[in-house]
Motif scaffolding. Structure first.
Motif, PDB file in Angstrom:
ATOM      1  N   TYR A  12       0.830  -1.205   0.000  1.00 20.35           N
ATOM      2  CA  TYR A  12       0.000   0.000   0.000  1.00 20.35           C
ATOM      3  C   TYR A  12       0.864   1.254   0.000  1.00 20.35           C
ATOM      4  CZ  TYR A  12      -2.967   3.709   1.863  1.00 20.35           C
ATOM      5  OH  TYR A  12      -3.601   4.907   2.064  1.00 20.35           O
ATOM      6  N   LYS A  13       1.925   1.254   0.827  1.00 19.42           N
ATOM      7  CA  LYS A  13       2.820   2.412   0.904  1.00 19.42           C
ATOM      8  C   LYS A  13       3.526   2.635  -0.426  1.00 19.42           C
ATOM      9  CE  LYS A  13       2.360   4.034   5.078  1.00 19.42           C
ATOM     10  NZ  LYS A  13       1.955   5.422   5.319  1.00 19.42           N
ATOM     11  N   ARG A  14       3.901   1.519  -1.092  1.00 22.35           N
ATOM     12  CA  ARG A  14       4.580   1.651  -2.389  1.00 22.35           C
ATOM     13  C   ARG A  14       3.656   2.274  -3.436  1.00 22.35           C
ATOM     14  NH1 ARG A  14       6.036  -0.641  -7.235  1.00 22.35           N
ATOM     15  NH2 ARG A  14       4.310  -2.109  -7.276  1.00 22.35           N
ATOM     16  N   VAL A  15       2.412   1.782  -3.481  1.00 23.34           N
ATOM     17  CA  VAL A  15       1.447   2.326  -4.444  1.00 23.34           C
ATOM     18  C   VAL A  15       1.113   3.775  -4.106  1.00 23.34           C
ATOM     19  CG1 VAL A  15      -0.913   2.115  -5.320  1.00 23.34           C
ATOM     20  CG2 VAL A  15       0.486   0.069  -5.008  1.00 23.34           C
ATOM     21  N   GLU A  16       0.961   4.060  -2.810  1.00 22.77           N
ATOM     22  CA  GLU A  16       0.670   5.438  -2.373  1.00 22.77           C
ATOM     23  C   GLU A  16       1.782   6.374  -2.831  1.00 22.77           C
ATOM     24  OE1 GLU A  16      -0.991   7.156   1.763  1.00 22.77           O
ATOM     25  OE2 GLU A  16       1.067   6.420   1.863  1.00 22.77           O
ATOM     26  N   GLY A  17       3.046   5.914  -2.677  1.00 27.36           N
ATOM     27  CA  GLY A  17       4.179   6.728  -3.123  1.00 27.36           C
ATOM     28  C   GLY A  17       4.185   6.916  -4.624  1.00 27.36           C
ATOM     29  N   HIS A  18       3.793   5.849  -5.342  1.00 27.99           N
ATOM     30  CA  HIS A  18       3.771   5.938  -6.799  1.00 27.99           C
ATOM     31  C   HIS A  18       2.670   6.889  -7.269  1.00 27.99           C
ATOM     32  CE1 HIS A  18       4.893   3.512 -10.608  1.00 27.99           C
ATOM     33  NE2 HIS A  18       4.579   4.734 -10.928  1.00 27.99           N
TER      34      HIS A  18
END
Length: 533
Positions: free
Chosen positions: A94-100
């Motif tokens: 989730y954090k990776r997608v949020e950052g993307h």
């Protein structure tokens, strides 16, 4: 004291390896602060019942996971009983997608360059510093020569490859402090801080030279790459974004007029002459087309993914030129906006589209239609009365008519756009939010505007079969849209593989060249006499 099976799998520790060890020492050592220790002691003693926080959790194999922790006080009967229950939710993906997603708010996903919005912000800051410290600078604005021809003859994939090649070359050509952006389509721009006219010309020459050495070969067809570059200096040719971009844009058209693969430095004498010539040229074309009814409506089918049936059509505007060639809106709409003819075009599209829809209905075809209007339609006081008049006179069911709105259309006057949309929805018509996902603001508009359908931007769909990041992002966008109770359309569906992927994602509608290309109504509704349309 204990660790469940999922915790063992996630963190690669066995329960026995952790028993008797300090939770903070092993799993989140950077949180071993007096403050956190104090709060844990408070939970242990019952002074505090819960503690929530997020932390990087260390696994035995050296990897880390981002975990959201909830620590709760447990009632104890004896000293040997557990006193704290720690529940961790793994939010790494989730954090990776949020950052993307945050990254996408500022960048063009195809080329990784700044998008128009972020580029404009950067340009505003550079102009502000240039004024404060009296440093001159330059803006280079260019598009690729014959890009449409390459797209048409070798396909969108060739066009995408070309755009990525250009972005890569720019990164190797410009100085460290220079700023590049893709403003849309095949349009690029470069901000050159602290540079004079001669320096800017040298950069333009270097860009043309780099592009000239490259070529693209696809399906045994080789394409040479070239560009037309317009150069505008600041503050000399414009001290604000609008004036500077306009000057650079005009200079680029001068470069094209010189035979392409060229640069041109803007001068004030060009401002009035070239701009007026261009606007007068298109104004005459638009007025001639109005007079001789040379505006045409094309339809593009949109398929219901589950049933594989065409459920509705998008209505697209075209202009037939005097020589019989068909022009797309991108060629004449900007001039219509500058010359004040845009409202007349919107009124014509509205009347023509509803009349055509009525004829198609009378011929026995029961489908819906999605009508594109310009961004200016939503501040036009005449639009609603004309819509009411046409629906009444054509005896149309308003439920079969939808209107497509982009963020740009709502941007200038959100309350006004929202008010007009509510009134149109009260008539029974629907709304589609186009270009969904391009900017972070899409989520805001989804909440604020009464839309029924969102259309996920084609830049996320066209490479779906090759990009795992795009799959994750489209899934995330669908999740948000469904959360707001909206139907979802995927555009740029150009292969069976992409259609299969969006079907698995439970997307409602598909639109693109694989489903059907834009064409006159007679090419879709042939079971009855074509002159009905």
């Amino acid at each position: 004291m204990s660790l469940n099976a999922y915790g063992e799998m996630l963190m690669r520790y066995t329960e026995s390896e952790l028993q008797g060890k300090s939770f903070l020492n092993i799993l989140i050592p950077e949180y071993e602060s007096q403050d956190l220790l104090t709060r844990f002691k408070e939970i242990h003693s019952g002074q505090r019942m819960q503690l929530r926080h997020e932390a990087i959790t260390h696994c035995k194999d050296g990897t880390t996971r981002h975990v959201a922790w909830l620590h709760s006080h447990l009632g104890r009967q004896s000293e040997d009983d557990p006193s704290i229950l720690s529940v961790g939710l793994d939010v790494t993906e989730y954090k990776r997608v949020e950052g993307h997603l945050a990254w996408l708010a500022d960048h063009d996903p195809l080329t990784n360059l700044f998008n128009r919005r972020r580029f404009s912000e950067e340009l505003e800051q550079v102009l502000s510093r240039a004024e404060r410290y009296r440093h001159p600078g330059a803006l280079l604005f260019f598009d690729l020569d014959r890009f449409k021809y390459i797209n048409d003859t070798s396909g969108h994939q060739a066009g995408d490859t070309l755009l990525k090649m250009v972005a890569s070359m720019l990164a190797q050509t410009i100085r460290a402090d220079d700023i590049t952006g893709r403003l849309g389509g095949d349009e690029f721009a470069i901000i050159l801080p602290e540079i004079n006219a001669n320096g800017a010309i040298e950069v333009a020459k270097k860009v043309l030279d780099q592009l000239g050495h490259a070529q693209l070969t696809i399906n045994n067809r080789t394409h040479k790459i070239s560009a037309s570059i317009g150069i505008a200096l600041f503050p000399e040719h414009g001290a604000n974004i609008h004036d500077l971009l306009a000057a650079a844009d005009l200079a680029m058209y001068q470069a094209k007029a010189m035979g392409r693969n060229a640069w041109y430095l803007f001068s004030d004498k060009d401002r009035s002459r070239e701009r007026i010539h261009t606007l007068v040229y298109w104004k005459e074309k638009i007025e001639y087309s109005h007079l001789h009814d040379n505006f045409m409506l094309y339809l593009q089918p949109i398929m219901q993914v589950k049933t594989k049936e065409i459920s509705h059509y998008e209505v697209l505007l075209r202009m037939q030129d005097k020589d019989g060639s068909v022009l797309s809106p991108g060629e004449f709409i900007p001039a219509a906006e500058h010359t004040g003819l845009i409202h007349a075009i919107d009124h014509m599209v509205l009347r023509k589209a509803i009349a055509q829809v009525a004829k198609i209905y009378q011929a026995g075809f029961k489908v819906s239609f999605s009508i594109n209007l310009s961004a200016h339609a939503f501040n036009d006081p005449e639009l609603l009365p004309i819509l009411k008049e046409e629906l009444t006179s054509q005896d149309m069911d308003p439920a079969c008519v939808m209107f497509e709105i982009t963020e740009t259309a709502a941007l200038e006057d959100l309350p006004g756009a929202r008010g007009l949309m509510i009134e149109i929805k009260e008539l029974g018509c629907g709304f589609v939010l186009d270009d969904f996902g391009v900017g972070f603001s899409s989520f805001y508009y989804l909440r604020e505007l009464p839309v029924d359908v969102v259309k996920i931007d084609g830049s996320f769909i066209r490479n779906l079969s090759e990009s795992s990041d795009d799959l994750i992002l489209v899934n995330a966008l669908c999740s948000v849209a469904r959360g707001f109770g909206k139907k979802i359309t995927a555009e740029f569906v150009e292969s069976a593989e992409i259609l299969s992927l969006i079907e698995k994602m439970d997307i409602d509608y598909a639109q693109g060249y694989y489903i059907g290309k834009p064409a006159p109504a007679t090419e879709f509704f042939t079971e009855h006499e074509s002159d009905s349309f």
